[in-house]
Design a protein around this motif. Structure first.
Motif, mmCIF file in Angstrom:
data_model
loop_
_atom_site.group_PDB
_atom_site.id
_atom_site.type_symbol
_atom_site.label_atom_id
_atom_site.label_comp_id
_atom_site.label_asym_id
_atom_site.label_seq_id
_atom_site.Cartn_x
_atom_site.Cartn_y
_atom_site.Cartn_z
ATOM 1 N N ARG A 68 70.312 53.407 127.516
ATOM 2 C CA ARG A 68 69.876 54.693 127.915
ATOM 3 C C ARG A 68 71.018 55.328 128.569
ATOM 4 N NH1 ARG A 68 66.569 58.252 127.771
ATOM 5 N NH2 ARG A 68 65.044 58.691 129.250
ATOM 6 N N ILE B 6 69.535 53.060 132.865
ATOM 7 C CA ILE B 6 68.765 53.236 131.790
ATOM 8 C C ILE B 6 69.588 52.845 130.692
ATOM 9 C CG2 ILE B 6 67.293 54.789 130.942
ATOM 10 C CD1 ILE B 6 68.049 56.711 132.839
ATOM 11 N N LEU C 139 72.460 49.599 129.579
ATOM 12 C CA LEU C 139 71.773 48.524 130.021
ATOM 13 C C LEU C 139 70.528 48.609 129.500
ATOM 14 C CD1 LEU C 139 72.404 48.741 133.496
ATOM 15 C CD2 LEU C 139 73.330 47.508 131.813
ATOM 16 N N MET D 119 65.382 51.346 129.572
ATOM 17 C CA MET D 119 64.753 52.063 130.556
ATOM 18 C C MET D 119 63.296 52.124 130.349
ATOM 19 S SD MET D 119 65.301 55.694 131.249
ATOM 20 C CE MET D 119 64.085 56.209 131.849
ATOM 21 N N ILE E 71 72.356 42.736 127.451
ATOM 22 C CA ILE E 71 71.631 43.989 127.313
ATOM 23 C C ILE E 71 71.645 44.454 125.863
ATOM 24 C CG2 ILE E 71 71.637 46.438 127.927
ATOM 25 C CD1 ILE E 71 70.649 44.517 130.087
ATOM 26 N N TYR F 22 62.106 43.326 132.181
ATOM 27 C CA TYR F 22 63.454 43.883 132.300
ATOM 28 C C TYR F 22 63.493 44.902 133.434
ATOM 29 C CZ TYR F 22 67.659 46.516 131.323
ATOM 30 O OH TYR F 22 68.873 47.135 131.444
ATOM 31 N N ALA G 266 66.093 47.793 135.050
ATOM 32 C CA ALA G 266 67.334 48.534 134.864
ATOM 33 C C ALA G 266 68.073 48.600 136.195
ATOM 34 C CB ALA G 266 67.033 49.939 134.353
ATOM 35 N N LYS H 207 68.977 51.935 137.928
ATOM 36 C CA LYS H 207 67.924 52.533 138.744
ATOM 37 C C LYS H 207 67.873 51.881 140.117
ATOM 38 C CE LYS H 207 63.089 53.973 138.635
ATOM 39 N NZ LYS H 207 62.830 53.624 140.049
ATOM 40 N N ASN I 125 67.500 42.026 137.796
ATOM 41 C CA ASN I 125 66.955 41.980 136.436
ATOM 42 C C ASN I 125 66.684 40.527 136.083
ATOM 43 O OD1 ASN I 125 66.220 42.425 133.789
ATOM 44 N ND2 ASN I 125 68.322 42.598 133.056
#
Length: 393
Positions: free
Chosen positions: A6, A12, A15, A18, A206, A232, A234, A237, A273
């Motif tokens: 993302r 996002i 990786l 999202m 990822i 998962y 992110a 974030k 994660n």
């Protein structure tokens, strides 16, 4: 299997994925509308021959093992719907004009409306590694462990995960990223090779694949083998929530830089994660081929699309109309692609993740892609009639 990227928020992003921002679209909002091929933006200018070659390869899998239709997909019909079209595709002339004619005469364009289209990009990383562990190459890439199993329906419902382990007859979630990286699986001798940094491993996981340039010489292609099944998260974030960066500042490059510049915190952030991906070494996989996607076929840059398999079977041709950043510039992207991959954050009938290719340049373009757009499926006439009766405007 493939994980989506993302970007502008690469939270996002690269990786991947999202999960929170790209939530599944409400099924009740789904509407379909038949459209003329000539009304598809850019249809006349695409290389239909290139698209047909990818579709023919997908048809080869579709008509044999049929892994692409192993799951029921809401908008894709059954394998039987596609057999006649695939037989015609194998005999079709792949010159651009004749290929375009094949698609127009054998398929119906059905546009997805009522839900927002969103497109990101992903790629195959290239990293340095070694067969032997050393001070410079100390981060292990692990193969699938024997005790990672698909849980029974009741156990999966109780634990909220599909995969896990069974210890003393009791089903449990699998080990977290932190537990694995701290050696919980060291007794199983799963090491395939070694990388320079945990960051390299994290980003390769990822993407779900990677190309490793060996210190001893030569190159190894790694493909997705399995994942632990834990949710998962992110980490972009995570950093935004901690006020380490703003959403506007976040990008793949910014994220990688933060992890590099904050080594004391980087491992802890990546451990947020809990999901962990295992790999397998791809034997006899040509250097000119892309990584293996969920359809068990090599992906083709800018022709292979990762989709939500609840809606699309693998092998279905899809017209994508959006924009991309290429070499730092925003450009239109109108192209016939084939559903050949998937990702846990690809949610919704008009959500797609474009495979951008291999290496650094592809990574930059993938990381910069997070665009609105539209998705139009090309489906056999009989299937189109059924879909339009059920979901037509």
């Amino acid at each position: 299997m493939r994980v989506a990227v993302r970007c502008k928020q690469l939270i996002i992003a690269l990786l991947a994925v999202m999960t929170s921002i790209s939530a599944a679209q409400p099924a009740l909002a789904l509407r379909l509308e038949q459209v003329s091929f000539n009304n598809l933006p850019g249809w006349q200018h695409d290389d239909h021959g290139a698209a047909l070659r990818v579709f023919v390869r997908a048809c080869g899998e579709l008509t044999t093992s049929g892994v692409g239709f192993a799951r029921k997909a809401l908008l894709s019909g059954t394998r039987r719907d596609w057999l006649t079209v695939c037989e015609g595709a194998r005999r079709a002339d792949v010159s651009p004009g004749m290929a375009r004619r094949f698609f127009e005469e054998n398929l119906v364009a059905v546009n997805i409306t009522g839900v927002d289209g969103q497109f990101t990009g992903y790629f195959e990383p290239e990293v340095e590694g070694s067969r032997l562990r050393s001070r410079d190459f100390s981060v292990p890439v692990l193969g699938r462990p024997n005790d990672l199993v698909r849980l029974s329906g009741s156990a999966a419902a109780r634990l909220g995960v599909v995969y896990g382990r069974v210890a003393n007859g009791v089903a449990r979630p699998y080990f977290t990223r932190q537990q694995i990286e701290q050696g919980r699986l060291s007794s199983q001798n799963l090491e395939l090779l070694y990388l320079k940094s945990w960051r390299d491993l994290f980003f390769m996981q990822i993407q779900g694949s990677g190309r490793v340039r060996l210190h001893e010489g030569g190159t190894v292609r790694l493909g997705y083998a399995a994942k632990t099944g834990l949710p998962y998260t992110a980490i972009g974030k995570v950093l935004i929530d901690r006020n380490e960066m703003t959403r506007e500042e976040m990008s793949m490059q910014a994220l990688r830089a933060w992890l590099k510049n904050n080594p004391d915190q980087a491992r802890q952030v990546m451990w947020e994660n809990k999901s962990y991906v295992f790999f397998r070494e791809l034997q006899n996989h040509g250097s000119g081929s892309g990584p293996i996607g969920a359809q068990k076929l090599p992906l083709t840059a800018l022709r292979s699309l990762a989709v939500d398999r609840r809606y699309w079977a693998l092998g279905v041709p899809l017209w994508v109309s959006t924009t991309v950043y290429a070499h730092g510039r925003l450009e239109t992207f109108d192209r016939l692609m084939v559903a050949q991959d998937t990702g846990s954050a690809i949610k919704g009938p008009a959500r797609g993740d474009v495979f951008m290719g291999t290496g650094h340049r592809a990574g930059l373009d993938a990381g910069a892609m997070d665009q609105a757009g539209s998705l139009t499926a090309l489906v056999p006439r009989g299937l189109a009639s059924r879909l339009l009766r059920k979901y037509g405007r």
